[in-house]
Write a protein that holds these residues in place. Structure first.
Motif, PDB file in Angstrom:
ATOM      1  N   VAL A   1       0.897  -1.153   0.000  1.00  0.00           N
ATOM      2  CA  VAL A   1       0.000   0.000   0.000  1.00  0.00           C
ATOM      3  C   VAL A   1       0.929   1.194   0.000  1.00  0.00           C
ATOM      4  CG1 VAL A   1      -1.665   1.342   1.324  1.00  0.00           C
ATOM      5  CG2 VAL A   1      -1.925  -1.136   1.152  1.00  0.00           C
ATOM      6  N   LYS A   2       0.827   2.041  -1.020  1.00  0.00           N
ATOM      7  CA  LYS A   2       1.788   3.126  -1.192  1.00  0.00           C
ATOM      8  C   LYS A   2       1.580   4.282  -0.217  1.00  0.00           C
ATOM      9  CE  LYS A   2       2.165   2.089  -6.060  1.00  0.00           C
ATOM     10  NZ  LYS A   2       1.685   2.472  -7.379  1.00  0.00           N
ATOM     11  N   ALA A   3       0.314   4.691  -0.040  1.00  0.00           N
ATOM     12  CA  ALA A   3       0.085   5.902   0.753  1.00  0.00           C
ATOM     13  C   ALA A   3      -1.369   6.021   1.168  1.00  0.00           C
ATOM     14  CB  ALA A   3       0.478   7.135  -0.066  1.00  0.00           C
ATOM     15  N   VAL A   4      -1.580   6.795   2.217  1.00  0.00           N
ATOM     16  CA  VAL A   4      -2.918   7.197   2.620  1.00  0.00           C
ATOM     17  C   VAL A   4      -3.269   8.444   1.816  1.00  0.00           C
ATOM     18  CG1 VAL A   4      -2.032   8.544   4.575  1.00  0.00           C
ATOM     19  CG2 VAL A   4      -4.385   7.784   4.600  1.00  0.00           C
ATOM     20  N   THR A   5      -4.552   8.647   1.514  1.00  0.00           N
ATOM     21  CA  THR A   5      -4.953   9.832   0.761  1.00  0.00           C
ATOM     22  C   THR A   5      -6.034  10.598   1.523  1.00  0.00           C
ATOM     23  OG1 THR A   5      -6.816   8.885  -0.476  1.00  0.00           O
ATOM     24  CG2 THR A   5      -4.606   8.497  -1.366  1.00  0.00           C
ATOM     25  N   TYR A   6      -6.173  11.863   1.185  1.00  0.00           N
ATOM     26  CA  TYR A   6      -7.278  12.654   1.723  1.00  0.00           C
ATOM     27  C   TYR A   6      -8.541  12.486   0.882  1.00  0.00           C
ATOM     28  CZ  TYR A   6      -4.927  15.395   5.362  1.00  0.00           C
ATOM     29  OH  TYR A   6      -4.310  15.790   6.508  1.00  0.00           O
ATOM     30  N   SER A   7      -8.408  11.784  -0.267  1.00  0.00           N
ATOM     31  CA  SER A   7      -9.529  11.597  -1.175  1.00  0.00           C
ATOM     32  C   SER A   7     -10.695  10.923  -0.461  1.00  0.00           C
ATOM     33  CB  SER A   7      -9.089  10.740  -2.362  1.00  0.00           C
ATOM     34  OG  SER A   7     -10.192  10.393  -3.157  1.00  0.00           O
ATOM     35  N   GLU A   8     -11.815  11.615  -0.364  1.00  0.00           N
ATOM     36  CA  GLU A   8     -13.053  11.109   0.233  1.00  0.00           C
ATOM     37  C   GLU A   8     -12.937  10.777   1.719  1.00  0.00           C
ATOM     38  OE1 GLU A   8     -15.135   8.161  -2.183  1.00  0.00           O
ATOM     39  OE2 GLU A   8     -13.826   8.710  -3.854  1.00  0.00           O
ATOM     40  N   MET A   9     -11.845  11.197   2.382  1.00  0.00           N
ATOM     41  CA  MET A   9     -11.688  10.887   3.803  1.00  0.00           C
ATOM     42  C   MET A   9     -12.844  11.465   4.603  1.00  0.00           C
ATOM     43  SD  MET A   9      -8.714  11.866   6.557  1.00  0.00           S
ATOM     44  CE  MET A   9      -7.526  10.619   6.103  1.00  0.00           C
ATOM     45  N   ARG A  10     -13.358  10.639   5.525  1.00  0.00           N
ATOM     46  CA  ARG A  10     -14.456  11.062   6.377  1.00  0.00           C
ATOM     47  C   ARG A  10     -14.178  10.554   7.788  1.00  0.00           C
ATOM     48  NH1 ARG A  10     -18.665   7.964   7.398  1.00  0.00           N
ATOM     49  NH2 ARG A  10     -18.377   6.669   5.574  1.00  0.00           N
ATOM     50  N   LEU A  11     -14.382  11.414   8.775  1.00  0.00           N
ATOM     51  CA  LEU A  11     -14.254  11.052  10.183  1.00  0.00           C
ATOM     52  C   LEU A  11     -15.345  11.809  10.918  1.00  0.00           C
ATOM     53  CD1 LEU A  11     -12.677   9.683  12.517  1.00  0.00           C
ATOM     54  CD2 LEU A  11     -11.253  11.741  12.620  1.00  0.00           C
ATOM     55  N   GLU A  12     -16.310  11.068  11.476  1.00  0.00           N
ATOM     56  CA  GLU A  12     -17.426  11.758  12.117  1.00  0.00           C
ATOM     57  C   GLU A  12     -17.966  10.969  13.299  1.00  0.00           C
ATOM     58  OE1 GLU A  12     -20.781  10.434   8.829  1.00  0.00           O
ATOM     59  OE2 GLU A  12     -19.710  12.310   8.582  1.00  0.00           O
TER      60      GLU A  12
END
Length: 139
Positions: A114-125
């Motif tokens: 797994v190359k990297a984490v992305t902010y694409s569509e990230m959700r934390l609620e």
């Protein structure tokens, strides 16, 4: 009530983790467990625990930086981080996660990259049952 769980979701050429936790720390650890599952189907019971802390200006940035640190630890230590534990707290001006994982030597597992984490569509609620997160990883 659940403590934490995750589900891997298909996401175009990437992989996403949808996670739930009764606390913020539990949802962080559940996303990390999902990251581990995205990299490996079967875990060995080997490896030693290591600890680290990450600080950021927001909860979302903290989740991103925490997962990014796990990928860094994987690369530097040559291990697959597993069996995640995390405690999240807020100070006056920053968020902090104190975390640990068991580092399984690469020789003991058949791991995918797994190359990297992305902010694409990230959700934390926060929800009525605790916390939910959705994170996309670049594979």
């Amino acid at each position: 009530m659940f403590s934490m769980c995750y589900t891997l979701r298909e996401h175009t050429a990437d992989v996403a983790v949808e996670a739930h936790g009764s606390t913020l720390g539990n949802v962080f650890a559940a996303v990390a467990d999902g990251l581990t599952a995205a990299m490996c189907d079967e875990l060995a019971e080997t490896g030693d625990r290591f600890s680290f802390s990450v600080r950021a200006e927001s909860r979302e940035a903290l989740l991103f930086d925490y997962l990014d640190q796990l990928i860094y630890e994987r690369d530097v230590r040559g291990v697959l981080p597993a069996a995640h534990e995390a405690t999240v707290r807020q100070t006056d001006d920053e968020w902090i996660v104190d975390a640990s994982a068991r580092g399984i030597p690469f020789a003991d597992v058949d791991a995918r990259d797994v190359k990297a984490v992305t902010y694409s569509e990230m959700r934390l609620e926060e929800t009525g049952n605790g916390w939910e997160a959705y994170v996309v990883f670049d594979v």
